[in-house]
Motif scaffolding. Structure first.
Motif, PDB file in Angstrom:
ATOM      1  N   ASN A   1       0.824  -1.209   0.000  1.00 16.50           N
ATOM      2  CA  ASN A   1       0.000   0.000   0.000  1.00 16.50           C
ATOM      3  C   ASN A   1       0.859   1.261   0.000  1.00 16.50           C
TER       4      ASN A   1
ATOM      5  N   ASP B   1      -0.678   8.436  -4.021  1.00 14.18           N
ATOM      6  CA  ASP B   1      -2.117   8.618  -3.789  1.00 14.18           C
ATOM      7  C   ASP B   1      -3.006   7.884  -4.798  1.00 14.18           C
TER       8      ASP B   1
ATOM      9  N   ASN C   1      -8.098   2.085  13.070  1.00 10.09           N
ATOM     10  CA  ASN C   1      -7.686   3.412  12.596  1.00 10.09           C
ATOM     11  C   ASN C   1      -8.851   4.244  12.080  1.00 10.09           C
TER      12      ASN C   1
ATOM     13  N   SER D   1      -1.184   6.087  13.420  1.00 10.44           N
ATOM     14  CA  SER D   1      -2.161   5.216  12.766  1.00 10.44           C
ATOM     15  C   SER D   1      -3.278   6.021  12.097  1.00 10.44           C
ATOM     16  N   GLN D   2      -3.547   7.221  12.618  1.00  9.35           N
ATOM     17  CA  GLN D   2      -4.560   8.062  11.985  1.00  9.35           C
ATOM     18  C   GLN D   2      -4.092   8.508  10.609  1.00  9.35           C
TER      19      GLN D   2
ATOM     20  N   ALA E   1      -1.886   6.871   8.809  1.00  8.73           N
ATOM     21  CA  ALA E   1      -1.884   5.675   7.954  1.00  8.73           C
ATOM     22  C   ALA E   1      -3.293   5.410   7.431  1.00  8.73           C
ATOM     23  N   GLY E   2      -4.285   5.510   8.326  1.00 11.23           N
ATOM     24  CA  GLY E   2      -5.668   5.281   7.922  1.00 11.23           C
ATOM     25  C   GLY E   2      -6.084   6.227   6.810  1.00 11.23           C
ATOM     26  N   ALA E   3      -5.716   7.491   6.967  1.00 11.10           N
ATOM     27  CA  ALA E   3      -6.126   8.493   5.985  1.00 11.10           C
ATOM     28  C   ALA E   3      -5.379   8.318   4.672  1.00 11.10           C
ATOM     29  N   ARG E   4      -4.048   8.131   4.763  1.00  8.96           N
ATOM     30  CA  ARG E   4      -3.262   8.003   3.536  1.00  8.96           C
ATOM     31  C   ARG E   4      -3.647   6.741   2.766  1.00  8.96           C
ATOM     32  N   SER E   5      -4.007   5.667   3.494  1.00  8.76           N
ATOM     33  CA  SER E   5      -4.358   4.415   2.810  1.00  8.76           C
ATOM     34  C   SER E   5      -5.615   4.586   1.958  1.00  8.76           C
ATOM     35  N   LEU E   6      -6.418   5.617   2.269  1.00 11.77           N
ATOM     36  CA  LEU E   6      -7.616   5.862   1.476  1.00 11.77           C
ATOM     37  C   LEU E   6      -7.321   6.731   0.264  1.00 11.77           C
ATOM     38  N   GLY E   7      -6.066   7.172   0.141  1.00 10.40           N
ATOM     39  CA  GLY E   7      -5.703   8.006  -0.990  1.00 10.40           C
ATOM     40  C   GLY E   7      -5.742   9.496  -0.692  1.00 10.40           C
ATOM     41  N   LEU E   8      -6.016   9.864   0.565  1.00 12.59           N
ATOM     42  CA  LEU E   8      -5.978  11.287   0.900  1.00 12.59           C
ATOM     43  C   LEU E   8      -4.539  11.780   0.826  1.00 12.59           C
ATOM     44  N   SER E   9      -4.358  12.994   0.321  1.00 16.37           N
ATOM     45  CA  SER E   9      -3.009  13.543   0.199  1.00 16.37           C
ATOM     46  C   SER E   9      -2.525  14.022   1.567  1.00 16.37           C
ATOM     47  N   THR E  10      -1.254  14.397   1.628  1.00 18.90           N
ATOM     48  CA  THR E  10      -0.700  14.880   2.890  1.00 18.90           C
ATOM     49  C   THR E  10      -1.512  16.060   3.423  1.00 18.90           C
TER      50      THR E  10
ATOM     51  N   GLN F   1      -4.590  17.013   2.638  1.00 11.86           N
ATOM     52  CA  GLN F   1      -5.966  16.617   2.995  1.00 11.86           C
ATOM     53  C   GLN F   1      -5.987  15.900   4.341  1.00 11.86           C
TER      54      GLN F   1
END
Lengths: 248, 296
Positions: free
Chosen positions: A51, A76, A90, B190-191, B193-202, B204
């Motif tokens: 990922n 992204d 998370n 982890s927050q 990681a959670g956000a970035r794993s969804l494709g949110l940019s730095t 965002q």
């Protein structure tokens, strides 16, 4: 046919400590791979590398034949196609369940707020959480929280799901509701990589089970073969210990 | 693991039950315990207050102190003027506070940027906070309040209100930026990681996930800073404006009596005590809203 995901001799160290030492595996479209192995064997790191949450030191990772591990590549767009669910959920504690699920489609995919929320409600309903949509994560049980986390990933319509020990933080009686969701994903043809300690589940759902030891894949085979007739001595020892602990 | 809660408030329904059922051993014990601690607290408080009331007037200088600090008629006479002057303090506070919040947040964000292009910004933010956190507020006010009008600009650009406020904003935004920065850094990885794993940019992730949580977390220390700002507004009196401290000083000279200072202190307390209580209330409401359980 190009594999959905291809790992080619992936290496990763944290400082001087090697975590992944030459991982190579091909994952076909709609294939479900379960990674098992003791703590510290590199399962989670492997998923995080796919990922792009961790960068790899050497080797390459391909998604549909495209090298996604190229240095300097914007992660992204890749992450939009690969969903990830974490051991500790998370979830975003300051947002309601609905907001957790609809945030990324709205902000990343550019869906309108209304559109993203109606999709989110459908997903939340599909996972049996309709009555919880306007609650906050801390008001839910662990199993419910993990289902929300899955819904949050699915809202992005990912092509691949990475499930990182998603039941490890759950009470035993809550594990089933989460695994049911994974079963449904499989029946819909989702490509999945899962790190797990649930041997029974790995046996049931995985097309192939891979045993990781000290950052290397020692063997990868069909579940029946893997559990009944493990080739590698280390695998035998591991399964022996698991059996003794009553987890198989 | 958080147990499943059927009601969102999470408050216990102990009191309702106890009116119907006979009291359990534990409840009897807790009631007796509660009554006992209440009695002890009451008795000890009364004893201390009683002693003070008896002892202080026995000191040789008390009658003089009473006359020059707690003089009823002078308090009556000067209080309205003090209140009117306090409006000035509140005005200064009200236009400084939003500027401080915005500037403090910008500085905190600057210190978090990793892009090499924006490195000068990061350097500037670090230098800024180092400088203004290291200088006493009163010095900043004196230097800016007397220094900049010395450049000889015309009205309104030589106003002590303006430059006094600017000095407060500079000093306090550096404190507040440190509070925000600590808040941002306290949000678990982890927050992200959670956000970035969804494709949110730095950015965002920072905007939608990190900062909203950081702000909630730093509200108590932030309010501390704003209560001190409320008080430090009075320091501006040193460069001219007639606000409450200045007014109290004028009245002190006029009546040759310190009671106006006590009056000013009372006025400050009337504002700052409810402020802090209000924040406590907000915090506990937020906790109740977002979490299912409350641990006593």
């Amino acid at each position: 046919m190009t594999p959905k995901i291809l790992l080619d001799d992936v290496h990763k160290s944290f400082g001087t400590r090697p975590v992944l030492q030459g991982i190579s595996i091909e994952v076909a479209q709609s294939e479900v791979i379960a990674f098992i192995g003791s703590s510290g064997s590199g399962k989670s790191t492997l998923l995080r590398c796919v990922n792009l949450l961790e960068s790899i030191d050497d080797g390459a990772i391909f998604l549909d034949g495209v090298d996604i591990s190229a240095p300097g590549l914007n992660p992204d767009p890749v992450r939009q196609r690969i969903g990830m669910v974490f051991q500790s959920f998370n979830l975003f504690p300051h947002m309601t369940v609905l907001q957790n699920v609809s945030l990324a489609p709205h902000k990343v995919l550019g869906q309108s707020k209304k559109e993203s929320e109606s999709h989110a409600r459908e997903l939340i309903a599909r996972l049996g959480l309709s009555d919880r949509a306007d609650g906050y994560p801390d008001q839910l049980s662990g199993g419910q929280q993990q289902r929300v986390a899955i819904a949050r990933s699915l809202a992005m319509n990912p092509e691949v799901m990475l499930l990182d020990e998603i039941t490890s933080a759950l009470d035993p009686e809550l594990v089933g509701e989460v695994l049911d969701v994974v079963r449904e994903l499989k029946s819909n043809g989702m490509t999945m990589l899962l790190a797990t300690h649930e041997m029974g589940f790995a046996k049931e759902i995985a097309d192939r089970v891979c045993f990781l030891h000290e950052g290397q894949i020692l063997e990868c085979s069909r579940p029946t073969e893997f559990f009944n007739n493990p080739a590698h001595q280390r695998t035998q020892q591991f399964l022996q210990r698991v059996t003794e602990a009553g987890r198989l | 693991m958080v147990p499943e809660m059927s009601d969102h408030s999470g408050t216990s329904s102990l009191s309702e039950d106890s009116s119907r059922r006979p009291l359990s051993r534990r409840q009897v014990f807790e009631r007796r315990q509660k009554r006992r601690s209440l009695l002890i607290a009451l008795a000890s408080s009364l004893a201390v207050i009683g002693l003070l009331v008896v002892l202080i007037p026995l000191t040789p200088g008390w009658y003089k102190v009473k006359r020059s600090f707690f003089n009823g008629p002078i308090l009556d006479e000067t209080f309205p003027a003090l209140l009117r002057a306090f409006v000035k303090d509140i005005q200064i506070f009200l236009w400084c506070a939003p500027c401080i919040l915005v500037l403090g947040m910008l500085l905190a964000i600057c210190r978090n940027v990793r892009s090499p292009l924006l490195f000068p910004l990061r350097l500037f933010a670090a230098a800024y906070t180092d400088i203004f956190r290291g200088i006493p507020v009163i010095l900043t006010i004196l230097l800016i309040g007397f220094g900049i009008p010395g450049l000889g600009m015309d009205r309104p650009w030589n106003s002590p209100y303006l430059w006094g406020s600017v000095a407060l904003i500079l000093a306090y935004s550096s404190y507040v930026s440190e509070v925000f920065r600590a808040g941002i850094e306290s949000i678990h990885e982890s927050q992200r990681a959670g956000a970035r794993s969804l494709g949110l940019s730095t950015s965002q992730t920072l905007r939608h996930i990190i900062i909203p949580q950081a702000i909630r977390r730093v509200i108590p220390p932030l309010m501390n800073d704003f209560v001190s700002l409320q008080k430090d507004v009075a320091l501006i009196s040193l460069i001219g404006p007639i606000e409450i401290l200045r007014q109290a000083g004028i009245d002190k000279s006029k009546y040759a009596n310190f009671t106006p200072y006590v009056g000013a202190a009372i006025i400050f307390l009337l504002l700052t005590i409810p402020e802090t209580r209000f924040v406590d209330h907000l915090m506990s409401r937020e906790r109740r809203r977002t979490s299912g359980t409350a641990v006593r």
